[in-house]
Design a protein around this motif. Sequence first.
Motif, PDB file in Angstrom:
ATOM      1  N   GLU A   1       0.828  -1.220   0.000  1.00  0.00           N
ATOM      2  CA  GLU A   1       0.000   0.000   0.000  1.00  0.00           C
ATOM      3  C   GLU A   1       0.856   1.263   0.000  1.00  0.00           C
ATOM      4  O   GLU A   1       0.584   2.229  -0.700  1.00  0.00           O
ATOM      5  CB  GLU A   1      -0.938   0.030   1.217  1.00  0.00           C
TER       6      GLU A   1
ATOM      7  N   THR B   1       1.245 -11.641 -11.107  1.00  0.00           N
ATOM      8  CA  THR B   1       0.225 -10.702 -11.558  1.00  0.00           C
ATOM      9  C   THR B   1       0.754 -10.080 -12.856  1.00  0.00           C
ATOM     10  O   THR B   1       1.896 -10.312 -13.248  1.00  0.00           O
ATOM     11  CB  THR B   1      -0.086  -9.625 -10.490  1.00  0.00           C
TER      12      THR B   1
ATOM     13  N   GLU C   1      -5.173  -7.268 -12.723  1.00  0.00           N
ATOM     14  CA  GLU C   1      -5.412  -6.921 -11.319  1.00  0.00           C
ATOM     15  C   GLU C   1      -4.158  -7.163 -10.477  1.00  0.00           C
ATOM     16  O   GLU C   1      -3.449  -8.146 -10.678  1.00  0.00           O
ATOM     17  CB  GLU C   1      -6.541  -7.801 -10.777  1.00  0.00           C
ATOM     18  N   ARG C   2      -3.858  -6.264  -9.552  1.00  0.00           N
ATOM     19  CA  ARG C   2      -2.779  -6.498  -8.568  1.00  0.00           C
ATOM     20  C   ARG C   2      -3.410  -6.369  -7.189  1.00  0.00           C
ATOM     21  O   ARG C   2      -3.814  -5.290  -6.792  1.00  0.00           O
ATOM     22  CB  ARG C   2      -1.657  -5.479  -8.759  1.00  0.00           C
ATOM     23  N   ARG C   3      -3.487  -7.504  -6.535  1.00  0.00           N
ATOM     24  CA  ARG C   3      -4.244  -7.556  -5.276  1.00  0.00           C
ATOM     25  C   ARG C   3      -3.260  -7.785  -4.137  1.00  0.00           C
ATOM     26  O   ARG C   3      -2.559  -8.799  -4.147  1.00  0.00           O
ATOM     27  CB  ARG C   3      -5.226  -8.731  -5.371  1.00  0.00           C
TER      28      ARG C   3
ATOM     29  N   TRP D   1      -1.697 -11.278  -2.753  1.00  0.00           N
ATOM     30  CA  TRP D   1      -1.937 -12.339  -3.737  1.00  0.00           C
ATOM     31  C   TRP D   1      -0.856 -12.277  -4.819  1.00  0.00           C
ATOM     32  O   TRP D   1      -0.368 -11.189  -5.154  1.00  0.00           O
ATOM     33  CB  TRP D   1      -3.326 -12.187  -4.383  1.00  0.00           C
TER      34      TRP D   1
ATOM     35  N   ARG E   1      -2.990 -17.127  -3.495  1.00  0.00           N
ATOM     36  CA  ARG E   1      -2.427 -16.475  -2.304  1.00  0.00           C
ATOM     37  C   ARG E   1      -1.580 -17.508  -1.582  1.00  0.00           C
ATOM     38  O   ARG E   1      -2.036 -18.629  -1.339  1.00  0.00           O
ATOM     39  CB  ARG E   1      -3.552 -15.982  -1.384  1.00  0.00           C
TER      40      ARG E   1
END
Length: 475
Positions: free
Chosen positions: A263, A288, A293-295, A298, A371
């Motif tokens: 983050e 990814t 998507e980049r979560r 994960w 994950r």
Amino acid sequence: MSYRSPLLLSSLNPAAVAAGIDIPDAVTIDGVTLSRSDLLGAATSVAERVAQARRVAVLARPTVKTVLAVVGCLIAGVTVVPVPPDAGSAELAHILRDSGAQAWLGEAPEGSELPVVPVRAHARSWHTYAEPAPEAIAFILYTSGTTGAPKGVMLSRRAIAAGLDALAQAWGWTSNDVLVHGLPLFHVHGLILGVLGPLRVGSPLVHTGKPTPEAYAAAPGTMYFGVPTVWSRIAETPDAAKELAKARILVSGSAPLPVPVFERLRELTGQAPLERYGMSETMITLSTRPDGERRPGWVGTPVAGVETRLVDESGRTLPHDGESVGGLQVRGPMLFDGYLNKPEVTAENWTEDGWFKTGDVAVIDAGGFHRIVGRESVDLIKSGGYRIGAGEIETSLLGHPAVAETAVIGVPDADLGQRIVAYVVLRDGADDAVHQQLIDHVAGELSVHKRPREVRVVDALPRNAMGKVQKKLLG
Ligand code: MCA
Ligand code: AMP
């Protein structure tokens, strides 16, 4: 794209060099730059000197000479055994004995009795060699297991080509990219992805020597590689992080990237890091994507040619529902050819129907996103992105005269992911200085990065009725 070339190092194409088409800044390490023509000429001269050997050891300091040694061997078809430059006495002796390396190529560590073949950065040869067979073993990379000394992972040229091509495709990695990193050159991450990747794709490499936030900030590139410890240090250095805002992708792997670091990097650089997962044995199997998507938390979906499944303790496959937790198994063209001299250990790690048991525990959601939840064994520790076996440290500590019993664990650490902590029961008469002596003992026998960061002296270790140490009660 260049990655369909039959050459493993597609960009080191002798025809292009002979035609005078150069890449002026093909490889830069710690401020020293080699053009593509420098690299091909000097590495071919290494190949000429080493071609009679079968297997050689390379003390893998982050220098252009290490790159010349490795590339020379790849040209000549000689297997490379990269050796950590901080390897201590026991680790060095084990790697040399187990690998059967016949000589050092380049620098030798003090006291080694093997012959030394020099690497001369200014020598040139334009001899051309036939491309070695795809099944030839390019590298034996030593990596830790839960017990015993590190095992030699045999990686073929075919596996490396498949692994790099899958990444180039997943990441849109082309010769227009410039890769920046400062990772060690004796593991898959820094050496295979981080040096051979650029040489296959034809994208210049800038190796920063050490992976400090300041060095990354000062090196302009489009792709940056780091282990989570590198990214967390960058996230704590906002001025450096902001310099990376112009990059195309910031790639994290080798260990779990903590969500707060993900983050914070997104906040400071304006882009979410791209996470990928792999092992020395499998290269990179999950990632990814730049346009996907980049979560946080994960590691994405399989790269080209890879299949994955989750299996429970009784061997049943589990659903991909984002909740079921199971042992992760993989198969694909970039997997290794086995552990050197250890056919029984190799066999134990494969299922009868041809899947490799990673030893990691994961969940997969309905969209195929993975994950990594943790590892099956507490005895494999990841510290600063290095894989370290509790067993090898315990064996080393038990060889110290002050130690009667020991148990080594990884405890959560904000900087290193896990920090190695050694619990020890001392023999009578040990003095106060023993903590540092034990740390230095492991650093000197195994390697500096395997040293315990902390030694905790206890009267007894917690054991069950069978006498087995209960590691879950420590920490
Ligand atoms: C301290 N030092 C000592 C001692 N104590 N030296 C000798 N004896 C001692 N007792 C000195 C060292 O010499 C060194 O000095 C300095 O302390 C720092 O060492 P250290 O603390 O270990 O370094 P660090 O700053 O904590 O290192 C963090 C790091 C490093 C740079 C992130 O952990 C790292 O490079 N990690 C990358 C691991 C990696 O590439 N893993 C990939 C595995 P000086 O600095 O002056 O020399 S491949 C993989 O996992 C798969 C395929 C994948 O998915 O990628
Ligand atoms: P190594 O043998 O050093 O290649 O370490 C491989 C191990 O690193 C894997 O089995 C995982 O436990 C861990 N690993 C690598 N990449 C990731 C990632 N992105 N997230 C979590 N764990 C990872």
